[in-house]
Design a protein around this motif. Structure first.
Motif, PDB file in Angstrom:
ATOM      1  N   GLY A  59      19.541 -39.544 -25.021  1.00  0.00           N
ATOM      2  CA  GLY A  59      19.704 -41.000 -25.038  1.00  0.00           C
ATOM      3  C   GLY A  59      21.045 -41.274 -25.666  1.00  0.00           C
ATOM      4  O   GLY A  59      21.524 -40.465 -26.465  1.00  0.00           O
TER       5      GLY A  59
ATOM      6  N   SER B 155      21.307 -27.985 -34.334  1.00  0.00           N
ATOM      7  CA  SER B 155      22.394 -27.593 -33.424  1.00  0.00           C
ATOM      8  C   SER B 155      23.625 -27.096 -34.167  1.00  0.00           C
ATOM      9  O   SER B 155      23.818 -27.391 -35.347  1.00  0.00           O
ATOM     10  CB  SER B 155      22.815 -28.800 -32.591  1.00  0.00           C
TER      11      SER B 155
ATOM     12  N   ARG C 199      32.119 -30.891 -34.594  1.00  0.00           N
ATOM     13  CA  ARG C 199      32.594 -32.149 -35.186  1.00  0.00           C
ATOM     14  C   ARG C 199      32.438 -32.099 -36.711  1.00  0.00           C
ATOM     15  O   ARG C 199      31.664 -31.302 -37.245  1.00  0.00           O
ATOM     16  CB  ARG C 199      31.886 -33.363 -34.572  1.00  0.00           C
TER      17      ARG C 199
ATOM     18  N   ARG D 241      29.431 -36.334 -41.020  1.00  0.00           N
ATOM     19  CA  ARG D 241      29.532 -37.732 -41.456  1.00  0.00           C
ATOM     20  C   ARG D 241      29.057 -37.783 -42.906  1.00  0.00           C
ATOM     21  O   ARG D 241      28.331 -36.884 -43.354  1.00  0.00           O
ATOM     22  CB  ARG D 241      28.603 -38.619 -40.622  1.00  0.00           C
TER      23      ARG D 241
ATOM     24  N   TYR E 155      23.146 -30.440 -38.903  1.00  0.00           N
ATOM     25  CA  TYR E 155      23.837 -29.543 -37.961  1.00  0.00           C
ATOM     26  C   TYR E 155      24.271 -28.309 -38.726  1.00  0.00           C
ATOM     27  O   TYR E 155      24.347 -28.316 -39.957  1.00  0.00           O
ATOM     28  CB  TYR E 155      25.138 -30.189 -37.430  1.00  0.00           C
TER      29      TYR E 155
ATOM     30  N   TYR F 125      24.977 -25.627 -24.150  1.00  0.00           N
ATOM     31  CA  TYR F 125      26.008 -26.282 -24.952  1.00  0.00           C
ATOM     32  C   TYR F 125      26.752 -27.258 -24.077  1.00  0.00           C
ATOM     33  O   TYR F 125      26.652 -27.206 -22.839  1.00  0.00           O
ATOM     34  CB  TYR F 125      26.969 -25.263 -25.586  1.00  0.00           C
ATOM     35  N   ALA F 126      27.458 -28.180 -24.713  1.00  0.00           N
ATOM     36  CA  ALA F 126      28.237 -29.155 -23.957  1.00  0.00           C
ATOM     37  C   ALA F 126      29.391 -29.630 -24.813  1.00  0.00           C
ATOM     38  O   ALA F 126      29.368 -29.504 -26.042  1.00  0.00           O
ATOM     39  CB  ALA F 126      27.353 -30.345 -23.569  1.00  0.00           C
TER      40      ALA F 126
ATOM     41  N   TYR G 136      31.266 -32.959 -25.925  1.00  0.00           N
ATOM     42  CA  TYR G 136      30.920 -34.380 -25.982  1.00  0.00           C
ATOM     43  C   TYR G 136      31.887 -35.077 -26.919  1.00  0.00           C
ATOM     44  O   TYR G 136      32.015 -34.673 -28.087  1.00  0.00           O
ATOM     45  CB  TYR G 136      29.464 -34.517 -26.479  1.00  0.00           C
TER      46      TYR G 136
ATOM     47  N   GLY H 165      25.870 -27.395 -29.426  1.00  0.00           N
ATOM     48  CA  GLY H 165      25.050 -26.408 -28.736  1.00  0.00           C
ATOM     49  C   GLY H 165      23.794 -26.023 -29.493  1.00  0.00           C
ATOM     50  O   GLY H 165      23.727 -26.125 -30.718  1.00  0.00           O
ATOM     51  N   THR H 166      22.803 -25.565 -28.721  1.00  0.00           N
ATOM     52  CA  THR H 166      21.497 -25.175 -29.282  1.00  0.00           C
ATOM     53  C   THR H 166      21.431 -23.659 -29.456  1.00  0.00           C
ATOM     54  O   THR H 166      21.554 -22.936 -28.452  1.00  0.00           O
ATOM     55  CB  THR H 166      20.365 -25.594 -28.308  1.00  0.00           C
TER      56      THR H 166
ATOM     57  N   ASP I  98      17.362 -32.533 -29.761  1.00  0.00           N
ATOM     58  CA  ASP I  98      18.015 -33.838 -29.634  1.00  0.00           C
ATOM     59  C   ASP I  98      19.405 -33.544 -29.075  1.00  0.00           C
ATOM     60  O   ASP I  98      20.310 -33.159 -29.822  1.00  0.00           O
ATOM     61  CB  ASP I  98      18.071 -34.483 -31.032  1.00  0.00           C
TER      62      ASP I  98
ATOM     63  N   GLU J 150      22.554 -34.188 -25.692  1.00  0.00           N
ATOM     64  CA  GLU J 150      23.059 -35.119 -24.694  1.00  0.00           C
ATOM     65  C   GLU J 150      22.734 -34.616 -23.275  1.00  0.00           C
ATOM     66  O   GLU J 150      22.163 -33.538 -23.090  1.00  0.00           O
ATOM     67  CB  GLU J 150      24.545 -35.451 -24.942  1.00  0.00           C
TER      68      GLU J 150
ATOM     69  N   ARG K 267      32.092 -44.232 -27.488  1.00  0.00           N
ATOM     70  CA  ARG K 267      30.649 -43.957 -27.427  1.00  0.00           C
ATOM     71  C   ARG K 267      29.931 -44.906 -26.471  1.00  0.00           C
ATOM     72  O   ARG K 267      28.947 -44.533 -25.831  1.00  0.00           O
ATOM     73  CB  ARG K 267      30.033 -44.009 -28.830  1.00  0.00           C
TER      74      ARG K 267
END
Ligand code: 5GP
Length: 220
Positions: free
Chosen positions: A11, A35, A39, A42, A51, A71-72, A74, A80-81, A99, A101, A146
């Motif tokens: 989502g 994951s 990045r 935060r 993460y 993995y992707a 973004y 990636g998992t 969770d 993308e 985003r």
């Protein structure tokens, strides 16, 4: 013993999928996959909890070693998992939740066809915009990036088995729990009663109707 189900939750950022998962996990024993990402953390995010924060180089090494289930890339970062825990936990009969993308979800669908894919959406574009700016942790440029990404993700909604609209949180958590129960029932391997089959069919039809409504709100 049945294998645990692999449930993918996607989502757009700001859909509240992480919050739904967090609420659900309070009273359901599931394994939530942590994951890897390149990045930066935060404020308030903890390495190993939210993460595993790793470098580009470390990430690419893991890909090369076959350590990623999916993995992707973004918004300029890798996500990636890790494969090992997901395989270990499902084999132990524990439900695993990701969770991730939409690109990653597509990769999971290709490598694990039995995975259940669920998509969470805010009730409207206005609410999405409001949630993204209300978070206060991102600058204007990131928010716009985003939002554009959100539209790209919503364009892929047809790939998902189920849809949850996150307007009221308790309702969304209840809808999500109902979906997990149905998915588990469908994966149980036993013959379902007519009532159980009708219930699953009903949930899928509800999601199909929601997909049409979401496309009308966000994509037309
Ligand atoms: P955020 O930076 O807001 O934490 O996450 C950005 C997006 O990356 C979210 O849609 C989140 O679901 C997704 N994401 C988080 N972990 C993974 C992962 O392991 N694989 C993929 N493909 N996407 C992920």
């Amino acid at each position: 013993m049945n294998k645990g189900i692999l449930l993918v939750l996607s989502g757009p950022s700001g859909s509240g999928k992480g919050t739904i998962l967090g609420e659900y996990r309070k009273d359901h024993p599931v394994y939530f996959s942590v994951s890897n990402t390149t990045r930066s953390p935060r404020p308030g995010e903890i390495d190993g909890v939210h993460y595993h924060f790793i470098t580009h180089e470390e990430f690419e090494k893991k890909i090369a070693a076959g350590g990623m289930l999916e993995y992707a890339s973004y918004c300029g970062n890798y996500y990636g998992t890790p494969r090992d825990k997901v395989e270990e936990k499902t084999a132990e009969g524990i439900n695993v939740m990701l969770d991730i993308e939409t690109q990653g979800a597509k990769n999971v669908r290709a490598s694990c066809p039995e995975a259940v894919l669920c998509f969470v959406v805010p009730p409207s574009m206005e609410v999405l915009r409001h949630r993204l700016s209300g978070r206060g942790t991102e600058d204007e440029e990131t928010i716009n990036k985003r939002l554009a990404q959100a539209i790209t993700e919503i364009e892929r909604i047809d790939m998902y088995d189920y849809v949850v609209i996150n307007d009221d949180l308790p309702d969304a958590v209840r809808d999500f729990a109902e979906i997990v129960d149905a998915a588990q029932l469908a994966a149980s391997g036993r013959e379902l009663t007519p009532e159980e089959s009708a219930h699953i069919k009903n949930l899928k039809e509800k999601s199909a109707a929601l997909k049409a409504a979401v496309k009308k709100e966000f994509l037309l």
